[in-house]
Structures are given as structure tokens and as C-alpha cells.
Design an enzyme around this catalytic site. Structure first.
Site, mmCIF file in Angstrom:
data_model
loop_
_atom_site.group_PDB
_atom_site.id
_atom_site.type_symbol
_atom_site.label_atom_id
_atom_site.label_comp_id
_atom_site.label_asym_id
_atom_site.label_seq_id
_atom_site.Cartn_x
_atom_site.Cartn_y
_atom_site.Cartn_z
ATOM 1 N N GLU A 171 0.794 -1.245 0.000
ATOM 2 C CA GLU A 171 0.000 0.000 0.000
ATOM 3 C C GLU A 171 0.825 1.294 0.000
ATOM 4 O O GLU A 171 0.585 2.198 0.795
ATOM 5 C CB GLU A 171 -0.957 -0.006 1.203
ATOM 6 N N GLU A 277 -6.118 -10.740 -1.384
ATOM 7 C CA GLU A 277 -6.926 -10.585 -0.157
ATOM 8 C C GLU A 277 -8.408 -10.558 -0.505
ATOM 9 O O GLU A 277 -9.176 -9.738 0.017
ATOM 10 C CB GLU A 277 -6.527 -9.294 0.579
HETATM 11 C C1 XIL Z 1 -6.195 -6.465 8.220
HETATM 12 C C2 XIL Z 1 -6.514 -7.678 9.096
HETATM 13 O O1 XIL Z 1 -7.440 -8.495 8.422
HETATM 14 C C3 XIL Z 1 -7.079 -7.231 10.414
HETATM 15 O O2 XIL Z 1 -7.210 -8.335 11.295
HETATM 16 C C4 XIL Z 1 -6.168 -6.156 11.048
HETATM 17 O O3 XIL Z 1 -6.793 -5.671 12.197
HETATM 18 C C5 XIL Z 1 -5.890 -5.026 10.079
HETATM 19 O O4 XIL Z 1 -5.356 -5.546 8.885
HETATM 20 N N1 XIL Z 1 -4.828 -4.683 3.651
HETATM 21 C C6 XIL Z 1 -3.857 -5.567 4.073
HETATM 22 C C7 XIL Z 1 -4.134 -6.487 5.211
HETATM 23 O O5 XIL Z 1 -2.808 -5.681 3.422
HETATM 24 O O6 XIL Z 1 -2.982 -6.771 5.954
HETATM 25 C C8 XIL Z 1 -5.218 -5.925 6.106
HETATM 26 O O7 XIL Z 1 -5.515 -6.918 7.080
HETATM 27 C C9 XIL Z 1 -6.444 -5.539 5.303
HETATM 28 C C10 XIL Z 1 -6.110 -4.484 4.293
#
Ligand code: XIL
Length: 391
Positions: A171, A277
Site C-alpha cells: 500500500e 486478499e
Molecule cells: C487487516 C486484518 O485483516 C485485520 O485483522 C487487522 O486488524 C488489520 O489488517 N490490507 C492488508 C491487510 O494488506 O494486511 C489488512 O488486514 C487488510 C487491508
């Protein structure tokens, strides 16, 4: 030291849903799925791309063995949902906590799967110590860069040859004007922190696949920036091998046309595409991104509208969720030569981060398994989609 950095560094705790709402009320739809034979999902995807799931820290600590069993049966790629983020793995300088990550590698090795390391360099869930000296003042570029390199060397080096793929930078692209997000890394090191991170990861494990991972980079507003960034890195001969499209989507508008363009355009640069994701939320939302610092507060009246399925998911919504995921997988399967893996961001709906993002305390249904760990219509629809396609 900027206070907001410290705030961002605190991991957001996902509150487990109370038991009363942690089970779906049994619907005719789940009765239907119960009678269908459940064969391992990963078999349907063999020879196409790896199919993965994010694994929670609770699972790694033996507190959710039902979900862990589902992972071993159905997925051949695993990503730590939180356990390998900098705040978890090096909370204080030189103090590494590898136990949960070791467990993840063990789970993968036992079940014939592979691990994705997530993530080395990010603005969130990253402790403030990386950027400040003992006196509390910001460190020099040299010190920050040395810390970034040492972190990557230690973490990638420990799993050399066992973790074959890393989300190196997460990101880094700005949602607003300009290319790069203003992050503590950008401020401390400068623009070349990305190139340096990839170089350090490559040095620690020259065989590892190195990924740039971000949200919304399939969309028209952000895709050109992602292309610009990876082209710059490639021009500088930076070792980057793939782009990760996070794909936190909602059933109302999964951006498939834009995703198809993204797959074509990233592939044309010689990069693999990873869907890193994926989830398909069913709840109304005003915010379309996955910026973890975003939170929307709601009045009880707004909550009633924004959180409509606290007592279970109506069949027609479960079916629509299955159809939308099938459309997404039809696209991924069409481009299976370009895609290395598709990872779902979680296993069962009860533990999805979307229950608390961007609004806290809702009941969402974005994944393949329900709160009772039963496969949902979406499970069967994507399995069928994969089976219908030759290798
Ligand atoms: C999220 C997790 O799912 C949560 O448990 C945590 O509290 C915050 O992070 N982008 C990403 C992930 O790359 O690592 C994030 O995961 C969601 C957004």
C-alpha cells in the site's frame, strides 16, 4: 515523532463476534449445501493457480482448530492475516517473535501448501521504533534504511527456501494526488525505500517471488499510478516479480472490467498477478477502499440500515454472493496463465475483518464458509467454475 504514526502502529484488534451472532440461523440453503459432497477445493484448482486463505493469529495459537482443519483440507497457499506484520514479528528492535510464523510454515508444510510472507514494509501495524531514536527524535535516512534492511534480512533470511513468496511493500500508492502515500518510510528514507526493500528481500532469498501489494490498483483512478510505479522499478532493474491486487470487494459492484484491464496491463510488463486478499462483502458501504485507518462511526439508526443481516443471511443474498464470486473466478480462470494465486482474506464469515471495517461491530458474510464452518453457495459455485475449465 508524529503521534499518528504511533497510533497507526497499534494493531487493530478484531473483536470476536459474540456467540449469539457467531452462528448463522440454519437456512434451507445451508441444508442444501450440507447434503452436497464436500471435496477439497484445491483439487479443482490444481494446474490453474494456487488457492489460498488468510490465517488468523487465533488459528495459529490453536484457538480455532475447525478453521485450521478447513485450511489444511481446502487451500494450498496460506498468508498470515496479522502474525508476520512488523509490529508482530519485531515489536522492539532486535526482538523477534517468530513462534506464530513458524506455526504457519508448519501448517503449510503438513498439508502440502506454501506460505506467502505478509508483509515486510507497510505504514500500518509497524512500530514507531523503526523511525525514532532513543531521544524520541526522527532518525537519519541511514539509520532508518539500515533498520529496514535488517528487518528484511532477518525475516526473509529465517525462512529462506521455505517461504517462496513475499508481499514486500504494501500500500505505498497514494489515493489522493501524487504517486506515493506519505508514509513514515517515505519520510524517513525517501522515495527509494521501495527499491531498497525489494533489493534487500532479493538478497536474503534470491529465489523468492517478490510482490508489490495494494488495494484498488485495479480501479481506473489508481491503476495508472500502479503501472507507473512498477515500470519505474523495472526500469531500475529492481527485483519485482508480481503485483498483488488485494480485491476487497462488495457484491454490489465487483470491478471485474477494470480488473481484467489490470491483469492485461500488469502481465504485459512481464509481471505475474496475484489476487491477494479477496473478500466479497454483502453489507452496504459508503467507503470503497481498504485503508485500514478509515473508520466510520454510526448512530443506532444508521446501524439498522447498514447492518441488516444480524440474524442470518437471506438465501437470495447468499446466492447472489455465490454468483458474484463465480463471475470473479471465471475472470481469474480465463487469465490463469497470468495469475499465480487467489487468496481469500479469511476462512469463515465470523472472523472476517469486514465485521469491523470500515464500520465496527457489523455482521458480514464475505467468505466461503459460514459461522458454523459450513461451505456456502459461493464455495460450490467457484469449485464448479474451476472444474469446468481445463488446465
Ligand atoms: C487487516 C486484518 O485483516 C485485520 O485483522 C487487522 O486488524 C488489520 O489488517 N490490507 C492488508 C491487510 O494488506 O494486511 C489488512 O488486514 C487488510 C487491508
Amino acid at each position: 515523532m508524529n503521534k499518528s504514526i504511533l497510533l497507526l502502529a497499534v494493531p487493530i484488534v478484531v473483536v470476536a463476534a459474540p456467540l449469539a451472532m457467531s452462528r448463522n440461523s440454519t437456512t434451507p440453503m445451508s441444508e442444501v449445501t450440507e447434503t452436497q459432497a464436500v471435496t477439497p477445493l484445491k483439487n479443482a484448482f490444481k494446474g490453474k493457480f494456487r488457492i489460498g486463505a488468510a490465517v488468523s493469529t487465533a488459528m495459529l495459537q490453536g484457538q480455532d482448530d475447525g478453521s485450521t482443519q478447513l485450511v489444511k483440507t481446502h487451500f494450498d497457499s496460506v498468508t498470515a492475516e496479522n502474525a508476520m506484520k512488523p509490529a508482530e514479528i519485531q515489536p522492539r528492535e532486535g526482538e523477534f517473535t517468530f513462534a506464530n510464523a513458524d506455526k504457519l510454515v508448519e501448517i503449510a508444510e503438513q498439508s502440502g501448501g506454501s506460505v506467502v510472507g505478509h508483509t515486510l514494509v507497510w505504514h500500518s501495524q509497524t512500530p514507531g521504533w523503526f523511525f525514532q531514536g532513543k531521544d524520541g527524535q526522527p532518525v537519519t535516512r541511514e539509520v532508518a534504511l539500515a533498520r529496514l534492511q535488517a528487518h528484511i534480512k532477518a525475516v526473509v533470511g529465517r525462512y529462506k527456501g521455505r517461504i517462496k513468496e513475499w508481499d514486500v511493500v504494501n500500500e505505498a500508492i497514494n489515493d489522493g494526488p501524487g504517486l506515493l502515500r506519505q508514509t513514515p518510510w517515505l519520510k524517513a528514507v525517501g522515495e527509494d525505500y521501495l527499491a531498497e526493500a525489494f533489493r534487500a528481500a532479493h538478497e536474503a532469498d534470491p529465489d523468492a517471488i517478490l510482490v508489490y501489494n495494494d488495494y484498488n490498483i485495479e480501479l481506473d483512478y489508481k491503476r495508472p499510478k500502479a503501472l507507473e510505479l512498477v515500470k519505474k522499478l523495472l526500469d531500475q532493474k529492481v527485483p519485482i516479480h508480481a503485483v498483488g491486487i488485494q480485491s476487497h470487494w462488495r457484491i454490489e459492484n465487483p470491478p471485474l472490467a477494470e480488473t481484467e484491464k489490470a491483469i492485461q496491463e500488469f502481465s504485459a510488463l512481464g509481471l505475474k498477478v496475484m489476487i491477494t486478499e479477496l473478500d466479497m462483502g454483502v453489507l452496504p458501504t459508503r467507503y470503497q477502499g481498504a485503508d485500514v485507518s478509515r473508520r466510520e462511526a454510526m448512530t443506532p439508526e444508521q446501524m439498522a440500515v447498514m447492518n441488516p443481516y444480524t440474524k442470518g443471511l437471506p438465501d437470495e443474498v447468499a446466492v447472489k454472493h455465490g454468483e458474484k464470486l463465480k463471475e470473479a473466478f471465471d475472470l481469474f480462470l480465463k487469465y490463469r496463465k497470468n495469475i499465480g494465486r487467489v487468496t481469500l482474506w479469511g476462512v469463515n464469515d465470523g472472523h472476517s475483518w469486514l465485521n469491523n471495517f470500515p464500520v465496527r461491530g457489523r455482521t458480514d458474510y464475505p467468505l466461503l464458509f459460514d459461522r458454523a464452518l459450513k461451505p456456502k453457495p459461493a464455495f460450490f459455485s467457484i469449485q464448479k467454475a474451476a472444474e469446468a475449465v481445463g488446465k
